[in-house]
Design a protein around this motif. Structure first.
Motif, PDB file in Angstrom:
ATOM      1  N   LEU A 196       0.825  -1.203   0.000  1.00  0.00           N
ATOM      2  CA  LEU A 196       0.000   0.000   0.000  1.00  0.00           C
ATOM      3  C   LEU A 196       0.862   1.257   0.000  1.00  0.00           C
ATOM      4  N   THR A 197       1.953   1.231   0.762  1.00  0.00           N
ATOM      5  CA  THR A 197       2.856   2.385   0.785  1.00  0.00           C
ATOM      6  C   THR A 197       3.463   2.626  -0.589  1.00  0.00           C
ATOM      7  N   ALA A 198       3.873   1.555  -1.249  1.00  0.00           N
ATOM      8  CA  ALA A 198       4.471   1.696  -2.579  1.00  0.00           C
ATOM      9  C   ALA A 198       3.452   2.243  -3.569  1.00  0.00           C
ATOM     10  N   PHE A 199       2.225   1.719  -3.537  1.00  0.00           N
ATOM     11  CA  PHE A 199       1.222   2.215  -4.481  1.00  0.00           C
ATOM     12  C   PHE A 199       0.894   3.682  -4.206  1.00  0.00           C
ATOM     13  N   GLY A 200       0.801   4.054  -2.932  1.00  0.00           N
ATOM     14  CA  GLY A 200       0.555   5.450  -2.605  1.00  0.00           C
ATOM     15  C   GLY A 200       1.676   6.351  -3.092  1.00  0.00           C
ATOM     16  N   THR A 201       2.910   5.894  -2.946  1.00  0.00           N
ATOM     17  CA  THR A 201       4.057   6.666  -3.424  1.00  0.00           C
ATOM     18  C   THR A 201       4.016   6.845  -4.931  1.00  0.00           C
ATOM     19  N   VAL A 202       3.719   5.757  -5.638  1.00  0.00           N
ATOM     20  CA  VAL A 202       3.634   5.830  -7.102  1.00  0.00           C
ATOM     21  C   VAL A 202       2.505   6.757  -7.533  1.00  0.00           C
ATOM     22  N   ALA A 203       1.365   6.685  -6.843  1.00  0.00           N
ATOM     23  CA  ALA A 203       0.239   7.557  -7.189  1.00  0.00           C
ATOM     24  C   ALA A 203       0.595   9.027  -7.001  1.00  0.00           C
ATOM     25  N   LEU A 204       1.280   9.345  -5.906  1.00  0.00           N
ATOM     26  CA  LEU A 204       1.694  10.734  -5.670  1.00  0.00           C
ATOM     27  C   LEU A 204       2.693  11.203  -6.721  1.00  0.00           C
ATOM     28  N   GLY A 240       2.192  14.593 -13.766  1.00  0.00           N
ATOM     29  CA  GLY A 240       1.201  14.950 -14.770  1.00  0.00           C
ATOM     30  C   GLY A 240       0.377  13.754 -15.159  1.00  0.00           C
ATOM     31  N   SER A 241      -0.639  13.992 -15.947  1.00  0.00           N
ATOM     32  CA  SER A 241      -1.537  12.921 -16.363  1.00  0.00           C
ATOM     33  C   SER A 241      -0.946  12.146 -17.538  1.00  0.00           C
ATOM     34  N   GLY A 242      -1.556  11.038 -17.828  1.00  0.00           N
ATOM     35  CA  GLY A 242      -1.115  10.243 -18.966  1.00  0.00           C
ATOM     36  C   GLY A 242      -0.530   8.916 -18.542  1.00  0.00           C
ATOM     37  N   LEU A 282       6.304   5.656 -15.620  1.00  0.00           N
ATOM     38  CA  LEU A 282       7.574   6.211 -15.138  1.00  0.00           C
ATOM     39  C   LEU A 282       7.583   6.314 -13.620  1.00  0.00           C
ATOM     40  N   ALA A 283       6.443   6.722 -13.042  1.00  0.00           N
ATOM     41  CA  ALA A 283       6.360   6.771 -11.584  1.00  0.00           C
ATOM     42  C   ALA A 283       6.481   5.366 -10.989  1.00  0.00           C
TER      43      ALA A 283
END
Length: 344
Positions: free
Chosen positions: A139-147, A153-155, A161-162
């Motif tokens: 969950l921490t990793a996914f939250g980091t990637v989302a931020l 930017g979008s796309g 890349l994130a």
């Protein structure tokens, strides 16, 4: 002659037994093939003795290998294949990105970091299980990637890349923990485990992996209409009456939980969540009512086959299963990309 309305009703009557048969055959092969071959009849008798008390005469050594080692390992492999394949299906639909999967988006790397932190650093003081640590890391990793993706930017490219950056970050944290706090024996074990290792899978692991895989499959089947809607975007899903935020939270949480549990049991295995959904789309199309069950069955059979290969391609040595999935998955994904380009 059957009417057009009757044909769809008959398909589940054929598909469900066919899926069950495919998984049973794969499990039987997983128990029969390995360093030394054991006849399928011995596998069937051993399973009948333990499940139904049949009382067939079976060599004790063969029975021990089949039941205590290979069959439990095959069941864990099947559960892992189901969980990773479905995680790929869900993430690709939610993010509308054909490259999304737990490995690419850093969820697998985060789960590895969480599991290693519990195992090596003793995070939680013995009160936190390996799976719970892996879930928190995922969950921490996914939250980091989302931020990171939101900041970039979008796309689709921003998300990927994130995800790459997040994967590298959490892989680096895992390596740092191992290098800083693990002794030589722990370091060897962790590094082998991180490549994917089913050698230690036993029946107690099945009691954790099987409920998670079954529950995850049922939830994904329940959300197939929502997944179809998300393929057209969150706004389209909302216009169709899908509670977007709640559904996203449930599906992402399910994906993180399935990935975390499997990583805590067998380590990080790549390409399953990336390649299997694409292969299933080639077979049955993009409607999730068919894509979800076909991906689950294909993932289970694929990972059992990879586990068999990992025990046989090098004599008297077990190759990490993550190496086998990469050797098969990378060329398969390259073919998928070439085919997609030719169709555009």
């Amino acid at each position: 002659m059957a009417s057009p309305n009757e044909a769809p009703r008959l398909r589940p009557l054929v598909a469900v037994p066919a899926a069950a048969l495919a998984i049973l055959v794969a499990l039987a092969c997983g128990a029969a093939f390995g360093e030394t071959a054991i006849p399928l009849s011995t596998v069937a008798k051993t399973a009948a003795n333990h499940l139904f008390g049949a009382g067939f005469a079976v060599d004790p050594i063969d029975a021990g290998i089949v039941w205590n080692y290979r069959l439990a390992r095959a069941v864990v492999a099947a559960c892992c294949g189901v969980a990773l394949a479905l995680s790929g299906v869900v993430l690709q639909a939610l993010l509308r990105n054909a490259l999304a999967d737990p490995y690419v988006l850093g969820i697998s790397a985060g789960a590895s970091t969480g599991a290693v932190a519990v195992a090596i650093l003793g995070v939680g003081g013995g009160l936190v299980s390996l799976s719970a640590g892996a879930f928190a890391g995922a969950l921490t990793a996914f939250g980091t990637v989302a931020l990171l993706a939101r900041a970039a930017g979008s796309g689709a490219s921003a998300v990927i890349l994130a995800g790459i950056a997040g994967s590298q970050l959490f892989n680096a944290l895992t390596s740092f923990i191992v290098a800083r706090s693990a002794n030589a024996e722990q370091a060897r074990g962790i590094m082998f485990w991180l490549l994917g290792n089913l050698s230690g899978a036993r029946w107690p692991d099945v009691t954790l992996a099987l409920p998670v895989a079954v529950a995850g499959t049922l939830l994904c089947l329940f959300q197939t209409r929502a997944l179809d809607a998300f393929t057209f975007g969150a706004e389209s899903a909302a216009s169709l009456g899908v509670p977007v935020r709640a559904t996203q939270a449930v599906l992402i949480g399910t994906t993180a939980l399935m990935t975390a549990v499997m990583v805590s049991l067998v380590g990080s295995i790549g390409f399953v969540g990336l390649v299997i959904p694409h292969g299933a789309r080639f077979l049955v199309g993009s409607r999730h009512g068919r894509l979800v069950p076909v991906s689950a069955v294909t993932g289970a059979v694929f990972l059992i086959a990879c586990d068999i290969a990992s025990r046989m391609i090098v004599p008297k040595q077990v190759v990490p299963i993550g190496v086998v999935t990469a050797l098969i998955g990378a060329p398969a994904f390259a073919l998928i990309l070439i085919r997609a380009r030719r169709m555009t």
